[in-house]
Design an enzyme around this catalytic site. Structure first.
Site, PDB file in Angstrom:
ATOM      1  N   ASP A   1      31.732  32.627  32.954  1.00 56.85           N
ATOM      2  CA  ASP A   1      32.299  32.175  34.219  1.00 56.85           C
ATOM      3  C   ASP A   1      33.362  33.154  34.679  1.00 56.85           C
ATOM      4  OD1 ASP A   1      32.327  30.407  36.330  1.00 56.85           O
ATOM      5  OD2 ASP A   1      32.704  28.653  35.089  1.00 56.85           O
TER       6      ASP A   1
ATOM      7  N   HIS B   1      34.484  37.120  42.873  1.00 57.65           N
ATOM      8  CA  HIS B   1      34.828  35.824  42.296  1.00 57.65           C
ATOM      9  C   HIS B   1      33.988  35.464  41.075  1.00 57.65           C
ATOM     10  CE1 HIS B   1      37.594  34.400  45.512  1.00 57.65           C
ATOM     11  NE2 HIS B   1      36.903  35.265  46.236  1.00 57.65           N
TER      12      HIS B   1
END
Length: 727
Positions: free
Chosen positions: A371, A166
Site C-alpha cells: 500500500d 499516491h
C-alpha cells in the site's frame, strides 16, 4: 499565494440526479480534504473527470456545468471507451497491479490500452494549458496522469509543475517489466518536484532512472534536459483534528458502546475491495488463531467492512467471490449458537459510522500486501480519543515508516499475523495506552494540511530557485544576438570540448570517433577569416591525432597537458608535472577495474580515468563512489585531484587542467578578440572560470554551471557553431 491548478483523474464530486434535479456533492476523501484549503485560498482551479454524465439531458448538463464553474472545477468529459481503456484497462489493469508487485495480474499485450492512456493524458495536458496563467502552480496527482507533467512541459516550458504519486513506486526490477517504462519516466521528469509517500519509493524511482534513462540522482535531485528536478518524500496525513473531534462526541461514544457485546473482543478491518489489501490472508490468520487458541472461540469477532470498488473490473468480481467463500468456510467451522467469528459487510459507511467502529474496536487490522500509505491506520489512531486500542499494521504499507508504535507484521506470514493478534488481544493496558499516545501525537502533528503545505512550499522554492528558468537552455533569441556579435568580432577563438559537447557519450572511449558532419563543421569554422579553432579534450593525443590531426585546427589533449598548433604537427608537453605521479594510484584503479565487469582504465600522461559506462549501471555507480572514497584517503597531502565525470572517475595532478591554456590564449589575443568556450562537465568549469567578460562561456547539457549561456546538448552545440560558420 500563487494560483493553484489541481489536476487529478476524478474531480472531488459525486454527481447524482434526484427528481430531475442535478445534485453535486463534494467528496470527503483524503485528497479532497487536503486540497480544499489551498484550492480556495489561491482562487485556483481543479481539473478532472466528473464521472459519467452522458445520460443527462441538455438542461441538466448545463446546470451541472454551471455548478462546477461555481466551485471552480473544470470538467474533462471522457467517453465510455476512454474510461474502459484509459482507466480500467491501463491505469487499473496494468499500472495498479505492477506498482503493487502483483505481477501475475498484469495482462498480456495492452498496446491499445496504452494508446488510450497516452491520448487521455494528452487531453489533460491540453486542458491545463488552456487554463494556465503565468505564475500558476500546477499540481498533478497520481498514477493515472504520469505523462501529464512531460506533456505540459512541452506546451509551457517555464510552467511550475509538481507531481505526487499516491501509490508505491516499485523496485526497479519490477518497474522495468513495463514496456512503456521510458515514456512514463520521461513524463514524470517534466515536473519540477516529484513527491512520494516514503523514502523507499523515492529510492526505487531514482534506481529506475539510472537503469532505464541513465540518469544518476544526486541524493534528491536529477538534472535532465537543462533542468533540475527535485525528488521528495511527503508522507500524507488525514484531517486528524476534525476526525478526533467527531470521534470524541457523545453520540459516537454511545454508538461505539452499542457495537460491543459482553465478553467479546472486536477485531476490525476496513478496506476497499482490492486484491492488494490482503483480506484473504487476514481471514486465514484469524482462522489460524482460532485453531491454535480454542479458548478464544466465541470471544473474538472480526468485523470486516469491505467497501465496493471497481465493480466493473472482472478481477475484482472474482476477488469478492473468493473473500465470501473464505468467510463462509471459517464461519461454518467456528460459529456458535451465540456468535460468528467474522461479521462481513460489503457496503460503504459514512464518517460518523466509521468513527464509531474505530472507537469500538479492541484491535485494528491494517494488513495490506502492499500500500502506498494507507490512511485507515491513521484514521483509527485519530479516532481513539480514549487513548486505547492496538494497531496491527503491515510492514508493506507506507504508514509503517511513520507509525513505529504499531505492531508491525509481514502479511504474507499467516502464522506471524496470528501470533501478533494474540499478543494484541493480551497486551497490558499501560502498554496499549503508551503506544496509542505516541501514535496519536504523530498523527495529530502530521496531518493532511501540513502535507499539502509542505509539498506546495517545496514546489514554490524549487521552481523559483532552480527550475527550468534557471537551468534551461538559452533562448533562441538570445543565441541569435550572441551569434551576430561573434560574427562581427575581428578575431574569434573557439575552445571546444569533445565528448558530451561535440559528440554524444559512447559506451567505450574508442566508439566516439567524429562523424563526417562534425569534421566538415570544424573545417568550415577553421577556414572562416579571423577564426581559430581549438578542440580541448581529456582524451589522449594519439586519439585526437588519429581523429582530427589532418584538420586545420589546434588540439589540446589530456586537458591541455599536450598541445598542438593548427600549423604545426609537433605536440608539446607541459614541463611541470612529474613523470611518476601516477604510480601510487595505479594498483587501486586496476583492482577496481578487475572487480567491475564492463569497466576499463584509461592511462594517460597527466591523468588516469576509470570508465564504467559499460558496467551494470547501479553497480558501476556504487563502485565509483567507493573508488572516490579510497582515493580520498590516498590523496591526503598529495597534489592530486579527483574529477567525477559522466560515468568516469578521473584523477590528475593539480594544475593539469585547461586554465593555463585559456590564460595563454588570452595573453596572446589581439585587440577586439573574443574567446568562446563550450564544455559539458566539471573539468570545463575551470576553463569557464578563466574567461572574463566579454568572452563567452557556454555550458552544454543539463548540469549546473557558472557559464552564462547554455545549450541543451551536442546537437544544439553543433547548430550554434554552424550558425557562426555560415556568417
Amino acid at each position: 499565494m500563487a494560483r493553484l491548478l489541481l489536476v487529478s483523474n476524478r474531480l472531488p464530486v459525486t454527481v447524482k440526479v434526484e427528481h430531475g434535479e442535478v445534485l453535486v456533492t463534494r467528496s470527503a476523501g483524503g485528497l479532497a480534504t487536503g486540497m480544499k484549503g489551498p484550492h480556495e485560498r489561491s482562487g485556483g482551479l481543479w481539473l478532472g473527470y466528473p464521472g459519467d454524465v452522458s445520460r443527462l439531458q441538455p438542461e441538466q448538463r448545463a446546470a451541472l456545468e454551471a455548478r462546477l464553474e461555481e466551485l471552480r472545477y473544470i470538467p474533462l468529459h471522457l467517453s465510455s471507451g476512454e474510461v474502459s481503456r484509459f482507466y480500467e484497462g491501463f491505469s487499473n489493469g496494468v499500472l495498479w497491479p505492477l506498482f503493487h508487485y502483483m505481477l501475475d495480474r498484469v495482462p498480456l499485450g495492452g498496446e491499445r490500452d496504452w494508446e488510450s492512456y497516452r491520448r487521455v493524458n494528452e487531453r489533460f495536458a491540453d486542458l491545463v494549458a488552456a487554463h494556465h496563467r503565468e505564475g500558476d502552480l500546477v499540481w498533478v496527482h497520481d498514477y493515472q496522469l504520469m505523462l501529464v507533467p512531460g506533456l505540459l512541459r512541452k506546451r509551457i516550458p517555464n510552467a511550475r509543475i509538481g507531481f505526487f504519486l499516491h501509490i508505491p513506486f516499485p523496485s526497479s526490477e519490477v518497474f522495468r517489466i513495463l514496456p512503456w517504462r521510458t515514456q512514463i519516466l520521461e513524463g514524470l521528469l517534466g515536473a519540477d518536484l516529484i513527491g512520494f509517500h516514503t523514502l523507499s519509493y523515492l529510492r526505487h524511482f531514482a534506481s529506475a532512472l539510472l537503469l532505464v534513462n541513465g540518469l544518476e540522482a544526486n541524493v534528491d535531485r536529477v538534472f535532465t534536459e537543462g533542468r533540475e528536478v527535485r525528488l521528495g518524500a511527503f508522507p500524507m496525513g488525514i484531517d486528524a483534528a476534525a476526525l478526533s473531534a467527531l470521534a470524541g462526541s457523545p453520540e459516537v461514544a454511545a454508538e461505539a458502546q452499542a457495537f460491543r457485546q459482553p465478553g467479546q473482543r472486536i477485531l476490525l478491518g476496513i478496506d476497499r475491495l482490492d486484491y492488494t489489501k490482503g483480506i484473504p490472508r487476514r481471514l486465514l490468520a484469524l482462522e489460524r488463531l482460532l485453531e491454535r487458541e480454542p479458548s478464544l472461540r466465541g470471544k473474538v469477532r472480526l468485523v470486516q467492512v469491505t467497501v465496493p470498488s471497481r465493480t466493473n473490473v472482472e478481477a475484482y468480481q472474482g476477488f469478492r467471490s473468493r473473500v465470501d467463500e473464505l468467510v463462509g468456510r471459517i464461519n461454518g467451522a467456528y460459529a456458535t449458537v451465540h456468535s460468528v467469528p467474522i461479521h462481513s459487510m460489503y457496503r460503504s459507511f459514512n464518517e460518523r459510522q466509521l468513527a464509531s467502529l474505530y472507537r469500538a474496536a479492541d484491535v485494528m487490522l491494517v494488513t495490506p500486501l502492499r500500500d502506498g500509505m494507507n490512511l485507515v491506520a491513521k484514521e483509527f489512531v485519530a479516532s481513539r480519543t480514549d487513548e486505547d486500542g492496538v494497531l496491527v499494521l503491515s510492514e508493506f504499507a507506507g504508514a509503517a515508516s511513520e507509525l513505529a508504535d504499531a505492531l508491525l507484521v509481514n502479511p504474507y506470514d499467516i502464522g506471524e499475523v496470528a501470533a501478533t493478534l494474540k499478543r494484541a488481544l493480551g497486551m497490558p493496558e499501560n502498554e496499549r495506552r503508551q503506544r496509542m499516545q505516541n501514535l496519536r501525537q504523530h498523527v495529530l502533528e502530521h496531518d493532511v494540511h501540513g502535507w499539502a503545505q509542505s509539498f506546495l512550499s517545496t514546489l514554490e522554492e524549487q521552481s523559483d530557485a532552480s527550475s527550468g528558468r534557471a537551468l534551461g537552455a538559452t533562448t533562441s533569441a538570445a543565441l541569435e544576438v550572441l551569434t551576430a556579435e561573434l560574427r562581427q568580432a575581428p578575431h574569434l577563438t573557439l575552445l571546444l570540448d569533445y565528448d558530451g559537447t561535440l559528440v554524444r557519450f559512447a559506451r567505450a572511449p574508442d566508439e566516439a570517433a567524429p562523424d563526417p558532419d562534425l569534421r566538415h563543421l570544424l573545417t568550415a569554422l577553421a577556414r572562416r577569416p579571423g577564426t581559430r579553432v581549438n578542440v580541448v579534450s581529456g582524451r589522449s593525443r594519439d586519439a585526437l591525432e588519429r581523429w582530427l590531426g589532418d584538420l586545420p585546427i589546434a588540439l589540446a589533449a589530456e586537458h591541455s597537458f599536450w598541445t598542438r598548433d593548427a600549423s604545426a604537427r609537433e605536440w608539446r608537453a607541459r614541463k611541470n608535472i612529474p613523470s611518476e605521479w601516477s604510480a601510487k594510484f595505479l594498483p587501486l584503479l586496476r583492482q577496481f577495474v578487475a572487480r567491475t565487469p564492463g569497466a576499463l582504465l584509461e592511462e594517460k600522461s597527466a591523468s588516469l580515468t576509470f570508465h564504467y559506462r559499460m558496467a551494470d549501471p547501479e553497480f558501476g555507480v556504487l563502485q565509483a563512489k567507493e573508488l572516490r572514497l579510497h582515493l580520498g584517503d590516498l590523496l591526503k597531502n598529495t597534489p592530486v585531484e579527483i574529477l567525477p565525470g559522466d560515468k568516469t572517475v578521473e584523477i590528475r595532478p593539480m594544475g593539469a587542467g585547461n586554465g593555463a591554456l585559456v590564460a595563454s590564449l588570452l595573453e596572446g589575443a589581439p585587440p577586439g578578440a573574443r574567446l568562446v568556450a563550450l564544455g559539458d562537465d566539471l573539468v570545463d568549469e575551470e576553463m569557464f572560470a578563466a574567461l572574463p567578460a566579454p568572452h563567452v562561456a557556454m555550458h552544454v547539457g543539463p548540469r549546473p554551471s557558472r557559464a552564462s549561456y547554455r545549450l541543451s546538448g551536442p546537437m544544439a552545440a553543433r547548430a550554434f557553431l554552424q550558425a557562426i560558420a555560415a556568417g
